[in-house]
Design a protein around this motif. Structure first.
Motif, PDB file in Angstrom:
ATOM      1  N   ALA A 190     -41.953   1.331 -26.481  1.00 15.97           N
ATOM      2  CA  ALA A 190     -40.514   1.420 -26.742  1.00 15.97           C
ATOM      3  C   ALA A 190     -39.682   0.330 -26.069  1.00 15.97           C
ATOM      4  O   ALA A 190     -38.879  -0.340 -26.723  1.00 15.97           O
ATOM      5  CB  ALA A 190     -40.012   2.792 -26.330  1.00 15.97           C
ATOM      6  N   THR A 191     -39.864   0.149 -24.761  1.00 17.15           N
ATOM      7  CA  THR A 191     -39.010  -0.790 -24.026  1.00 17.15           C
ATOM      8  C   THR A 191     -39.097  -2.192 -24.629  1.00 17.15           C
ATOM      9  O   THR A 191     -38.074  -2.849 -24.843  1.00 17.15           O
ATOM     10  CB  THR A 191     -39.403  -0.823 -22.538  1.00 17.15           C
ATOM     11  N   GLN A 192     -40.329  -2.630 -24.909  1.00 22.10           N
ATOM     12  CA  GLN A 192     -40.507  -3.966 -25.474  1.00 22.10           C
ATOM     13  C   GLN A 192     -39.793  -4.077 -26.823  1.00 22.10           C
ATOM     14  O   GLN A 192     -39.151  -5.081 -27.120  1.00 22.10           O
ATOM     15  CB  GLN A 192     -42.003  -4.268 -25.631  1.00 22.10           C
ATOM     16  N   LYS A 193     -39.865  -3.024 -27.625  1.00 23.90           N
ATOM     17  CA  LYS A 193     -39.253  -3.075 -28.958  1.00 23.90           C
ATOM     18  C   LYS A 193     -37.734  -3.128 -28.873  1.00 23.90           C
ATOM     19  O   LYS A 193     -37.087  -3.793 -29.679  1.00 23.90           O
ATOM     20  CB  LYS A 193     -39.713  -1.868 -29.782  1.00 23.90           C
ATOM     21  N   VAL A 194     -37.168  -2.403 -27.901  1.00 24.33           N
ATOM     22  CA  VAL A 194     -35.711  -2.445 -27.724  1.00 24.33           C
ATOM     23  C   VAL A 194     -35.278  -3.856 -27.352  1.00 24.33           C
ATOM     24  O   VAL A 194     -34.306  -4.392 -27.889  1.00 24.33           O
ATOM     25  CB  VAL A 194     -35.264  -1.451 -26.632  1.00 24.33           C
ATOM     26  N   ILE A 195     -36.032  -4.465 -26.437  1.00 26.91           N
ATOM     27  CA  ILE A 195     -35.691  -5.815 -25.997  1.00 26.91           C
ATOM     28  C   ILE A 195     -35.797  -6.792 -27.175  1.00 26.91           C
ATOM     29  O   ILE A 195     -34.904  -7.627 -27.395  1.00 26.91           O
ATOM     30  CB  ILE A 195     -36.602  -6.244 -24.833  1.00 26.91           C
ATOM     31  N   ASP A 196     -36.874  -6.665 -27.950  1.00 26.49           N
ATOM     32  CA  ASP A 196     -37.034  -7.534 -29.120  1.00 26.49           C
ATOM     33  C   ASP A 196     -35.871  -7.360 -30.091  1.00 26.49           C
ATOM     34  O   ASP A 196     -35.330  -8.333 -30.623  1.00 26.49           O
ATOM     35  CB  ASP A 196     -38.356  -7.224 -29.841  1.00 26.49           C
ATOM     36  N   ALA A 197     -35.495  -6.097 -30.320  1.00 32.05           N
ATOM     37  CA  ALA A 197     -34.401  -5.827 -31.258  1.00 32.05           C
ATOM     38  C   ALA A 197     -33.109  -6.466 -30.784  1.00 32.05           C
ATOM     39  O   ALA A 197     -32.357  -7.048 -31.573  1.00 32.05           O
ATOM     40  CB  ALA A 197     -34.215  -4.321 -31.425  1.00 32.05           C
ATOM     41  N   PHE A 198     -32.855  -6.391 -29.460  1.00 32.95           N
ATOM     42  CA  PHE A 198     -31.623  -6.993 -28.945  1.00 32.95           C
ATOM     43  C   PHE A 198     -31.671  -8.509 -29.089  1.00 32.95           C
ATOM     44  O   PHE A 198     -30.696  -9.138 -29.504  1.00 32.95           O
ATOM     45  CB  PHE A 198     -31.410  -6.613 -27.479  1.00 32.95           C
ATOM     46  N   ASN A 199     -32.824  -9.094 -28.766  1.00 27.82           N
ATOM     47  CA  ASN A 199     -32.946 -10.551 -28.847  1.00 27.82           C
ATOM     48  C   ASN A 199     -32.737 -11.049 -30.277  1.00 27.82           C
ATOM     49  O   ASN A 199     -32.229 -12.149 -30.486  1.00 27.82           O
ATOM     50  CB  ASN A 199     -34.307 -11.004 -28.316  1.00 27.82           C
ATOM     51  N   GLN A 200     -33.141 -10.237 -31.255  1.00 23.19           N
ATOM     52  CA  GLN A 200     -32.947 -10.654 -32.650  1.00 23.19           C
ATOM     53  C   GLN A 200     -31.544 -10.352 -33.153  1.00 23.19           C
ATOM     54  O   GLN A 200     -31.107 -10.926 -34.143  1.00 23.19           O
ATOM     55  CB  GLN A 200     -33.975  -9.949 -33.542  1.00 23.19           C
ATOM     56  N   SER A 201     -30.827  -9.437 -32.467  1.00 20.56           N
ATOM     57  CA  SER A 201     -29.533  -8.993 -33.005  1.00 20.56           C
ATOM     58  C   SER A 201     -28.429 -10.024 -32.772  1.00 20.56           C
ATOM     59  O   SER A 201     -27.383  -9.958 -33.396  1.00 20.56           O
ATOM     60  CB  SER A 201     -29.134  -7.661 -32.370  1.00 20.56           C
ATOM     61  N   GLN A 202     -28.608 -10.962 -31.859  1.00 25.86           N
ATOM     62  CA  GLN A 202     -27.568 -11.962 -31.595  1.00 25.86           C
ATOM     63  C   GLN A 202     -28.247 -13.242 -31.142  1.00 25.86           C
ATOM     64  O   GLN A 202     -29.438 -13.253 -30.851  1.00 25.86           O
ATOM     65  CB  GLN A 202     -26.561 -11.436 -30.561  1.00 25.86           C
TER      66      GLN A 202
END
Lengths: 404, 426
Positions: free
Chosen positions: B64-76
């Motif tokens: 989960a933690t890694q996926k949240v970080i990836d999602a944030f990095n791709q969001s902006q």
């Protein structure tokens, strides 16, 4: 002995300065901490304050918050006189906060400034408490707590003198930790001396594969302590540990899980691991001493009809005395300061039965960030270590310091 | 000859001065007075210079933690978040963070904190209050898990948003426990003695070895378990005696006194234990069929613990000395907001800290646990660990005293009075 002139003194000056900077300065620093109630996790105690200070950061933040919350609650205040008071307070807080803008985090303040602060705090507190009683405010819980922080921006002195030392002498956990430390030190160093001497005598014999034996016997000493401790913690593990099951099988412990989970067992385990690890080091120090004893002495003794035991007790031991004392001094100090082995293997458990002074000092300083009291514990250690060193150097071996 | 000695003297003095320069400076205060400014990478070169944010968070047993970080990095395209993985031993992580923070370091921008430290860190002035940020972003405190928000509120200022709330649960093997017993467990109307009797009854069935497994090593987890056994310290003596009864039971693992969450989830998910006390993440592991999991989701039931489960969980806060406060806040807002919480919940089985998601269909389908009546019951019957500004000291005393008694079986009265005194803050 020539009288020392200025130039000769200049030559030893670097040495004196080095000793001052590297040995005495850190100790003095800790010594200074012991006189303060110095805690990093409390903004009123996060420094050494002999006189009063003012925390501008906290004051500005709090002033901003009170202003913001009062502003949000204005709509609930119906009385115009109260509203006027609120506006006045917001303005005054704002002005004071501006006055201290851009200053350092914590500054000294004069008596007048302090008085100004205190009156502002008192007036704000009384205003807030009257407002909370009178109106249904949104921030009825937050505002009183916030005004307390105005007072907390004024930092009282946290100088406590010798109270820390008084506390350490009556601290039950320090007493237990001190006993654990002494027990661990005496038992493990004693066993290491016997085993190390035996190992040194074996290594000293000229035999086949001498180099190989010397190298392999050093392996335990070469492994970093933290790694060795982790390795032992797996081997002592009650369910799957190979050592634990071996000890149970040969009847050393009634139950394999006693090793790490009972007080006595855990103490035994740490001592056993320490002995395993540092016996080679002891042997190496003693081996150096053995190699300095000339073989002609033994030849002369055997011609005089001395047996093996006689030549060991009459020649080897007396001549090995300086080496033994040096080895003992090193190991005793090392064992007394033991930290990594115990921290990794038992964490001071079970129930504090293997907690040594250094582990307790670490917990106080880093887990509870109480640097004042932690320094007192460290000072206690410093005194013990100094006593041990003096004991060895003075009582046992005046010849330790002699050049011949 | 004379000249040589003078050169030597001069050289040694120079060397000494150099050394003094290294060893002399010690600072006793954390000077955090510099206003937060963006790092020099803020030029108008677009995406080429992303600002790096450091996120200090514990190792995650789920993706989960890694996926949240990836999602944030791709969001902006302004920031990149780097995860600094910390240990899973919460006490050690606390000490590591404290070390970094108390020196006034700006090493980490966003911090993950156990609920019991937030007050300590806030009181020490290490965290940036977030009320203003929340106000500007139009966020309401009511939208987040109430317990977590309260843990991160210190003296009227809000310092944290929930990373994930947590509570202690009883996991049991639905396929082994009779329907009658399962109903009793799920209702929550049972005692630890009942659990003991059931453990005795079901241990060794269906390939299991143990009855009830829980955390009893000398660490923070022991404080949590003591809280539950003693019903939040209402009955310290009875609770400790009950724990000792479990410790010495033949169906309890030999080294229960070395059990942390890791050993607990391993024993349960490999089908070795009938009952286990653990946090919600264990369900996520079983549901996600992580490495080594041999029990399937439909074999697992969830119930409230006899005296209720401890509230736990983790919070996110901002380092006061961070040099990228804006970016740190953006990341914090993202993780604690609906998007981030949805990922945490779907990928890791964590409980969402954003309340609206509790009734979100997608989260519910991904997180079957939310539909379990036993889980809903547990949510309604939580208990709290002792609250104290000197929490780590109180917890340390509880751990040492409880472990001493549990490992020896003697000195119960002494342990009870010491724990009592610690809680009352003497």
């Amino acid at each position: 002995m020539k009288r020392m002139g200025f130039k000769e003194f200049l030559f030893i000056l670097p040495a004196l300065l080095l000793i001052g900077i590297f040995s005495l300065w850190p100790v003095l620093q800790s010594f200074v901490y012991t006189f303060f109630d110095y805690r990093l996790n409390d903004q009123q105690k996060a420094g050494l304050y002999i006189n009063e200070r003012f925390n501008t950061d906290l004051f500005q933040e709090t002033a901003l918050y009170i202003g913001m919350f009062l502003d949000e609650d204005k709509k609930n205040i119906t009385d115009s006189a109260d509203l006027e008071k609120v506006n006045q307070t917001i303005k005054r807080l704002d002005q004071l906060a501006k006055a201290y803008k851009g200053k350092e985090k914590v500054i000294s303040i004069s008596a007048e400034e302090k008085k100004e602060m205190t009156t502002l705090y008192e007036e704000t507190a009384s205003l807030v408490s009257s407002l909370v009683k009178k109106y249904p405010l949104i921030h009825k819980e937050d505002l009183p707590a916030l005004t307390e922080d105005l007072k907390n921006s004024i930092i009282p002195s946290n100088f406590i003198g010798l109270n820390g030392y008084a506390k350490v002498l009556s601290d039950e956990r320090v007493r237990i930790a001190l006993w654990n430390t002494f027990f661990f030190t005496v038992v493990s160093v004693f066993i290491e001396l016997l085993l190390g001497l035996g190992l040194a005598l074996i290594l000293n014999k000229a035999m086949v594969g001498q180099g190989f034996i010397r190298t392999t016997s050093l392996i335990p000493w070469a492994i970093p302590t933290a790694v060795a401790a982790l390795m032992w913690s797996y081997m002592y593990d009650g369910t799957s540990g190979i050592m634990a099951n071996l000890f149970q099988w040969i009847g050393l412990v009634p139950d394999s899980r006693d090793l790490l989970l009972t007080g006595g067992g855990a103490m035994f385990s740490t001592i056993f691991a320490d002995v395993w690890k540092t016996t080679p080091y002891m042997a190496l120090l003693l081996l150096a001493g053995l190699q300095n004893i000339s073989g002609t002495l033994y030849e002369a003794a055997s011609i005089d009809g001395a047996g093996r035991f006689q030549s060991f007790f009459r020649i080897t031991l007396p001549l090995l005395k300086p080496s033994i004392l040096v080895a003992l001094l090193f190991r005793t100090l090392d064992a007394f300061r033991v930290f990594d082995l115990i921290y990794v293997l038992t964490g001071g458990g079970p129930g504090g039965s293997t907690e040594t002074l250094s582990v307790y000092g670490y917990k106080v300083m880093f887990a509870q960030s109480n640097f004042g009291y932690g320094s007192v514990v460290v000072m206690l250690m410093f005194v013990c270590v100094a006593l041990i060193a003096i004991f060895y150097v003075k009582l046992l071996g005046a010849n330790l310091m002699e050049k011949n | 000859m004379k000249r040589v000695s003078f050169k030597l003297l001069a050289f040694s003095l120079v060397l000494l001065l150099a050394l003094a320069g290294c060893g002399g400076g010690t600072s006793t205060q954390n000077q955090g007075g510099t206003p937060p400014t963006d790092q020099g990478g803020q030029t108008n070169q677009g995406a080429a210079t992303k600002i790096t944010l450091k996120f200090a968070a514990q190792n995650d047993n789920t993706p989960a933690t890694q996926k949240v970080i990836d999602a944030f990095n791709q969001s902006q395209d302004k920031y990149t978040v780097e995860w600094v993985q910390m240990t899973n031993d919460s006490a050690q992580m606390h000490d590591q963070l404290l070390n970094s923070l108390s020196s006034g370091s700006s090493e980490y921008d966003v911090l993950s904190m156990d609920v019991v430290w937030a007050g300590e860190f806030a009181g020490a002035g290490y965290l940036e209050p977030i009320d203003l940020f929340m106000k500007d972003a139009g966020l309401n405190k009511e939208d987040y898990n109430a317990g977590s928000m309260a843990s991160g509120n210190y003296k009227g200022k809000q310092y944290t948003l929930p990373f994930f709330p947590d509570l202690g649960l009883l996991y049991f093997r639905k396929d082994l426990v009779s329907a009658e017993d399962a109903a009793k467990l799920e209702s929550g109307n049972y005692t630890y003695q009942d659990l003991y009797d059931m453990s005795k009854k079901y241990a060794k069935q269906g390939g299991t070895e143990y009855g009830f497994v829980y955390q009893s090593k000398q660490y923070e987890g022991l404080t949590v378990n003591v809280t539950e056994f003693t019903k939040s310290f209402q009955d310290i003596k009875g609770g400790l005696e009950m724990m000792y009864q479990f410790t010495t039971a033949p169906f309890t693992p030999k080294d229960i006194l070395n059990f942390t969450e890791g050993e607990t989830h391993t024993a349960f998910e490999q089908g070795k234990a009938v009952f286990a006390r653990n946090w919600p993440y264990q369900f996520g592991r079983i549901n996600g069929k992580e490495d080594g999991v041999t029990v399937s989701v439909d074999q697992v039931g969830i119930a409230p613990l006899p005296n209720g489960g401890s509230v736990g969980g983790w919070l996110l806060g901002l380092n006061k000395n961070s040099k990228n406060m804006e970016g740190a806040w953006e990341f914090l807002k993202f993780v604690a907001g609906p998007e981030g919480q949805k990922i945490m919940s779907k990928e890791g089985g964590y409980l969402p800290g954003f309340n609206a998601l509790l009734s979100d269909e997608e989260v519910k389908t991904a997180n079957v646990m939310l539909t379990y009546p036993g889980f809903q019951k547990a949510l309604a019957s939580t208990i709290a660990r002792p609250v104290s500004p000197e929490y780590s000291k109180v917890s340390d005393t509880i751990q040492v005293e409880a472990h001493k008694y549990l490992s020896s079986g003697s000195g119960l009265d002494q342990a009870v009075s010491a724990i009592q005194a610690a809680i009352e803050g003497k």
